[in-house]
Write an enzyme that holds these catalytic residues in place. Structure first.
Site, short mmCIF file in Angstrom:
data_model
loop_
_atom_site.label_atom_id
_atom_site.label_comp_id
_atom_site.label_asym_id
_atom_site.label_seq_id
_atom_site.Cartn_x
_atom_site.Cartn_y
_atom_site.Cartn_z
N HIS A 278 19.66 44.42 64.78
CA HIS A 278 19.91 43.26 65.66
C HIS A 278 18.82 42.21 65.45
CE1 HIS A 278 20.83 41.23 69.59
NE2 HIS A 278 19.54 40.95 69.49
N GLU A 279 17.56 42.63 65.46
CA GLU A 279 16.46 41.67 65.28
C GLU A 279 16.46 41.05 63.89
OE1 GLU A 279 14.82 40.64 67.77
OE2 GLU A 279 15.69 42.12 69.11
N HIS A 282 18.44 37.84 63.44
CA HIS A 282 17.79 36.59 63.83
C HIS A 282 17.05 35.99 62.63
CE1 HIS A 282 18.90 37.08 67.95
NE2 HIS A 282 18.18 38.17 68.13
N GLU A 358 22.62 35.90 70.29
CA GLU A 358 22.47 37.34 70.57
C GLU A 358 23.78 38.09 70.34
OE1 GLU A 358 19.68 38.76 71.02
OE2 GLU A 358 18.49 36.93 71.25
#
Length: 424
Positions: A278-279, A282, A358
């Site tokens: 997930h990170e 970004h 997100e």
């Protein structure tokens, strides 16, 4: 006139506070929509009765404090102007030294001290609340140390910005907002570059991930995503909180992916790999740079509105506010009040953009890891450790949530899990 304006300002704040107390404690319905009951997004399926009760209680009080805190700043700065404290701060600064170039710094120090004292009770209540519900594990001295670090960092930052801003006002009464914005661009990028290596370590200790086997797994995902990462950092947070977190910070060569040690202690490797994927999204989709670009665009518009609103307020209420001229340092509380108001007003739009990013990161992570069970249980554990509301009230979601609600996130992961099962 001054007393009347002060009375109405305090009355408006009290009515505002009563409205949000009624909204959060009486009106907002915490019941889960029927279609989600019994699903993995239903908190009753992964939280016990006591945890459900505590999460609702804690969330209501925490949300109320949020809605009270920012407008309290507006009230504080308004009363500082209305009752002549801004004029007193300037007098103290002028009497303190004959060197004019120090007057602004001394004025700013007194204003900052009074603001710190005025807002301290709400900050302490927030800290005490998190201790009561066992979210915070931080001792009062350690918390106070962080508060003082916050104070000096904020003071130091404004000590750079304010003298330059008021110098620009005196040089160009009509264009200071534009020149100020142009100077803010390199300053913002510089601060973002410093954040991971200078500012963040003032609060916590950062070091490369100790679990080398886990780091190898994370770096394998990073390589698959074509991210040239050499290290994943962990930060010592267990002495401060029981909550969990992971984030991306910094820009350029100083960009870092950071895991709280509480996350490492409470989640399995597969759950952590989902969080890391997930990170990584970004980084891959350059969300940090999009965020900086959006911030700079909003700040340009915000500074222009501040310029217009300050001029209007001084023309209309300059006598009552004891501000003879916008370019006088006594107008600084008005500047802070308007900036705070505009940031609060813009938060629904910035939060909406953040929630979109997100959501993209969640989708990227599940496509990368293909492990919906680990993803769902990681979000369930995040909910438990932070006593988060799975389905927050609408106004809370609009003004507070930079991430989708856990109801949205877990339900989408459950849909992916069902599709994956059907394919197999």
């Amino acid at each position: 006139m001054v007393r009347k304006m002060g009375f109405y300002a305090v009355l408006a704040y009290v009515l505002y506070g009563l409205f949000f107390y009624w909204y959060l404690f009486q009106f907002a319905e915490p019941k889960l929509p029927f279609e989600y009951q019994g699903t993995k997004a239903d908190p009753s399926t992964f939280l016990n009765g006591r945890e459900l009760m505590l999460s609702e209680e804690y969330s209501k009080f925490r949300n109320l404090l949020f809605f009270l805190s920012t407008p309290f700043e507006w009230l504080f700065y308004f009363l500082i102007l209305l009752f002549g404290f801004s004029r007193v701060f300037k007098r103290w600064a002028e009497h303190s030294t004959k060197y004019k170039y120090l007057h602004t710094a001394i004025y700013l120090f007194w204003l900052s001290i009074f603001a710190f004292i005025a807002t301290f009770p709400l900050s302490y209540i927030s800290y005490s609340l998190s201790k009561t519900y066992h979210i915070s594990t931080q001792s009062f001295p350690a918390w106070m140390k962080d508060e003082l670090i916050d104070f000096w960092i904020n003071f130091g930052t404004w000590l750079i910005i304010v003298p330059v801003l008021y110098w620009l006002m005196k040089k160009s009464k009509k264009r200071w907002w534009l020149y100020g914005w142009l100077l803010s661009v390199p300053f913002t990028l510089f601060m973002m570059f410093l954040q991971p290596v200078v500012i963040d370590p003032l609060y916590n200790d950062f070091y490369p991930l100790k679990d080398k086997q886990l780091e190898t797994k994370i770096l394998a995902i990073a390589d698959k995503a074509q991210i040239p990462a050499k290290h994943v950092f962990e930060v010592d947070m267990a002495e401060k909180t029981n909550a969990m977190n992971a984030y991306v910070t910094g820009i350029g060569s100083n960009a870092r992916i950071v895991l709280w040690d509480t996350t490492l202690n409470k989640l399995t490797d597969n759950q952590i790999l989902f969080i890391m994927a997930h990170e990584m999204c970004h980084y891959v989709e350059k969300h940090i740079y999009w965020g900086i670009g959006g911030y700079l665009l909003l700040s340009l518009f915000g500074l222009y509105l501040t310029y217009r609103l300050m001029n209007w307020a001084v023309r209309r209420y300059g006598k009552e506010l004891k501000i003879p001229d916008v370019r006088d340092i006594r107008s600084l509380p008005l500047f802070f009040m308007i900036i705070s108001f505009l940031l609060f007003t813009a938060s629904p739009f910035t939060n909406l953009a953040s929630r979109y990013q997100e959501t993209r990161a969640d989708h990227y992570a599940i496509e990368m890891t293909k492990n919906p069970e680990a993803a769902i249980t990681s979000f369930q554990e995040l909910t438990r450790s932070g006593l988060s509301q799975v389905n927050p009230p609408l106004l809370v979601k609009i003004f507070r949530y930079t991430h989708p609600s856990m109801l949205d996130r877990i339900s989408k992961l459950e849909e992916f899990e069902i599709k994956q099962r059907n394919i197999e």
